[in-house]
Write an enzyme that holds these catalytic residues in place. Structure first.
Site, PDB file in Angstrom:
ATOM      1  N   GLU B 256       1.112  -1.802  -0.184  1.00 18.28           N
ATOM      2  CA  GLU B 256       0.367  -0.136   0.046  1.00 18.28           C
ATOM      3  C   GLU B 256       1.073   1.097   0.017  1.00 18.28           C
ATOM      4  O   GLU B 256       1.743   1.997   1.009  1.00 18.28           O
ATOM      5  CB  GLU B 256      -0.656  -0.129   1.813  1.00 18.28           C
ATOM      6  CG  GLU B 256      -1.988   0.415   1.446  1.00 18.28           C
ATOM      7  CD  GLU B 256      -1.726   1.592   2.410  1.00 18.28           C
ATOM      8  OE1 GLU B 256      -1.809   1.163   3.677  1.00 18.28           O
ATOM      9  OE2 GLU B 256      -1.574   3.034   1.984  1.00 18.28           O
ATOM     10  N   CYS B 295      -2.014   8.639   3.613  1.00 17.44           N
ATOM     11  CA  CYS B 295      -2.295   8.069   2.439  1.00 17.44           C
ATOM     12  C   CYS B 295      -3.425   7.705   1.661  1.00 17.44           C
ATOM     13  O   CYS B 295      -3.510   8.031   0.520  1.00 17.44           O
ATOM     14  CB  CYS B 295      -1.639   6.135   2.918  1.00 17.44           C
ATOM     15  SG  CYS B 295      -2.788   5.399   2.984  1.00 17.44           S
TER      16      CYS B 295
END
Lengths: 516, 516
Positions: B256, B295
């Site tokens: 990720e 993120c």
């Protein structure tokens, strides 16, 4: 001699420079030439992505399924021609050829039916919606949509028809255009399949491209929406996985590679019983069908030590009756290996395995029936046996891709059998033959983490079972670790690899309207 | 000054040699030391695999869920202490700290509930069974079982609590033991969480190990049953993916990574409307919460050209009111970045983005409230604006991990908005704000292939929506391409990564008995 061509950018293109010669592996007679030098692979991928992608995505699942049905019908209409090609170019017996070609049509038909059942939609709903907030209005729903890239399929030499069809059927139904690359040595069947489909306009323009010859720099042109599915050796699978472009763009890669598939005979199975006979039949089929060149073939035969000798003797007796030779010749039960390279690899592998135990069947003085003297890539069936408790490191680490299996006796019940099978470090399929449900349960739970499929052999299914070596479109095909960590087929599951799962988060009426 | 320790092999172990100093990023005051030199990582993994694995697999899903519930309760009981640690060591405001810690407890609770609902079983049934032969007796059923390896979790600095908990909850519920490695700079919260769980014997021995300090050769010791989940930079993700041991053993890797999350304002949204206000609020929250170190934070703000000026002015006015400083100080709305390195990276990133357009808010002369002169890793909020139609290559390629966003005007409707967002080459989440369902539908279908999640903002959910920047355990978190190609969470889906899917093929009564 014909020259096979690639089908890229909506055109048939001949390779430049020196071409590779495809031969009959039983006679070494040249049959065709093929090559891919000079071909603009980046442009081929781009055309597939840019022209084939939108065309496929414009179709519903049912419409894509109808294309697959038509593709299946075309192959069935030309079945005899394709069988002849497989016998000549693949070293296949007629039975081997049917196994490959019927596997292709069955898989196409299976995904055609699935497409029909998905109907007039273009988006798959994934699971139930979920309430995300205090009220049902704030809602989440996962969907699956086709990626906007191209599916690059790199196939193995052993199943030119089935390998092409099983990968392409899934990708095309998912809505992803395909560039498929068969192994060159046995490419005549695949090339003819594509030719038939192109002639009859089965798929939208750009939806299915064919690269014949070496891959060259093909995989250096993949992007973040592309996927790669590879079947072949573990070494090549590892090279693909680590390619900078693959890594940089998080390109999805499915690898289906080496596998030391085991077949475990339960201690309860009596010699001569139906389950025993099924076990023996499945081992023999896997050793000899396609001359053992099946990724799912049984390589390790685990037998309870008290039964090992009896089993060995029975296998040896039956293997001795296998007629090896030119498959075009009457009465031949097993053909040659696909290439000289494969023959040499298998011979080296046999030598290595034999050092872990002893050779109990198979000899160097093979006289293939119906082949010109000194010609053909033949290896006769080979059975090796190791001592109970032997470490046998090569037996559990080297896949010998030919008509070769090793008997591994075990003495201490299910736990030991699990430990031995697990030494293979992950496989496509293993099989258990037993009518003792406790033994089967224990083995299944112990072996499942190491396999993509477990075949539970028993007298109850003997009449309708194709054995562990047959890959069915309804079940996943792939395995962890050494087997490459991949997963193909499995009905609807197979489509996921080619699609993006996306969570939609918002007001329920808005989401319901989009999802339909 | 305290020394943080690793918890491996069932023991607390202090690193040898030179230790790293953890500081308060608002004041640069040293808080603790940590290091991992001299630690036997192979042994740590082996203990987790060998001791923790069987212990977890012996538990049912409900029992594992009960462990997660207990873990959640422990954190809730110590919430204030953990918030204080996050404020000191993470540069978090109290709001930021709560977001992280409550995110952790909510995720643990969510998977605890899921475990309870799965009940007293150890094997997951995957999908419906299928008839494979002429009669229903020859049957196929997919199951999921825990892998026999260890889950290695490498977490990012920005969410020491949530990052640890969201990964560990899923793996532990699946039955896989975990070795977790927090980013060293902000590790105090994670270290305390593990300490609390160990003190209270929440998980079986060996089920959850902690590596504090550098990863060193950790990932050179992974095997074919192990999995790696990484959150962090795209560069590190790529290094992990290409590690020889990872490639050789087909180790599953979930990455990720970078994501240029977009928020698209629909042309129908009128300034001052509820949807407009929601959009502005979400952009501001994502720019300032955790100082933009999320993120999932909105990096690219797509606005219809006629609305861009008005939007810019409103954002600039609201950003000017954000008080930046030491989060321990009353009234501070935004803290510093986590490290000097992050500050320098963000400053360089701002310079790069500004060359694609112009800086409309943000200045070098920041005077952080309550921080010693010249100390702290502060960067104030920065807004950049590009011209309509500008290529703006850096805006679509460089994730600047701080309080920074860029306004990108678009002129030609949904198609252009899709094209602009897709330039990001794959992201975790993008969001659309519109009450025009046609516009939303078109954007969703166009953007879904490029995202793991799409947030559909509208007045209808304004009251209960946490905005696109909040990751919910019920929905998948991850994205294709630049975002790393991963997928975490998503309720039950998240468990699949840690389990092996295996097709069982055989007589139906035998399979039904095993599956229960």
């Amino acid at each position: 001699m014909i020259t096979l061509r690639s089908y890229v950018g909506g055109e048939w293109v001949e390779g430049q420079g020196t071409l590779e010669t495809l031969v009959n592996p039983a006679t070494e007679e040249p049959l065709a030439r093929a090559g891919s030098a000079g071909l603009d692979r980046a442009a081929a991928l781009d055309h597939t992505r840019r022209v084939g992608g939108p065309a496929l995505r414009a179709l519903t699942f049912a419409e894509r399924g109808a294309c697959l049905k038509a593709a299946c019908d075309v192959l069935q209409a030309k079945r005899e021609e394709l069988i002849d090609l497989a016998v000549a170019n693949g070293g296949n017996t007629r039975g081997d050829a049917k196994f490959d070609i019927d596997g292709a049509t069955f898989t196409l038909a299976s995904y055609a039916t699935l497409g029909q059942s998905l109907g007039a939609r273009r988006v798959l709903v994934d699971g139930e919606g979920v309430q995300l907030g205090r009220t049902p209005r704030f809602h989440g729903q996962h969907v699956l949509v086709p990626r906007h890239g191209v599916a690059v399929h790199v196939n193995a030499f052993n199943f030119p028809a089935w390998g092409l069809a099983e990968k392409a059927a899934v990708a095309l139904l998912a809505g992803l255009p395909v560039l498929t690359k068969p192994a060159t040595s046995s490419a005549m069947v695949a090339a003819r399949m594509i030719e038939l489909w192109v002639e009859q306009h089965i798929f939208p323009t750009g939806a299915l491209a064919l690269l014949l010859g070496g891959a060259g720099d093909l995989l250096r042109h993949v992007g973040p929406q592309d996927v790669v599915a590879f079947t072949g050796s573990s070494d090549t699978g590892q090279l693909i996985r680590a390619l900078p472009e693959v890594v940089r763009h998080s390109v999805r890669v499915n690898v289906e590679a080496d596998s030391l598939n085991a077949a475990v005979l339960g201690p309860d199975v009596e010699p001569g019983s139906d389950t025993w006979d099924m076990f023996v039949r499945d081992v023999l089929r896997d050793m000899t069908q396609k001359a053992g060149q099946k990724c799912t073939a049984i390589r390790r035969v685990l037998a309870p030590a008290p039964l090992a000798e009896r089993l060995r003797d029975e296998l040896v007796e039956r293997l001795a009756a296998i007629v090896v030779g030119n498959p075009a010749h009457e009465g031949v039960r097993m053909g040659p290996l696909a290439t000289a390279q494969q023959r040499d690899d298998v011979r080296a592998g046999i030598d290595q395995l034999a050092r872990d135990g002893r050779l109990v069947h198979g000899s160097a003085s093979l006289a293939p029936v119906g082949a010109p003297a000194g010609k053909g890539f033949f290896v006769g069936p080979v059975l090796i046996e190791v001592e109970p408790g032997a470490a046998a490191p090569s037996v559990h680490a080297r896949e010998v891709f030919g008509p070769v299996a090793t008997i591994v006796p075990y003495t201490a019940g299910a736990a030991e059998a699990i430990e031995i099978v697990a030494r293979g470090q992950g496989g496509l399929v293993s099989s258990l033959y037993s009518d003792d449900s406790e033994f089967v349960s224990e083995l299944v739970l112990g072996l499942a983490p190491y396999h993509g499929r477990l075949f539970l052999g028993s007298a109850r299914i003997a009449e309708q079972s194709p054995g562990p070596g047959t890959v069915l479109p309804q079940l996943v095909h792939g395995g962890p670790g050494r087997a490459g960590g991949g997963e193909e087929l499995g009905g609807l599951r197979g489509l996921h690899f080619y699609m993006q799962r996306t969570a939609l988060e918002g007001a329920r009426p808005v989401i319901d309207k989009i999802v339909g």
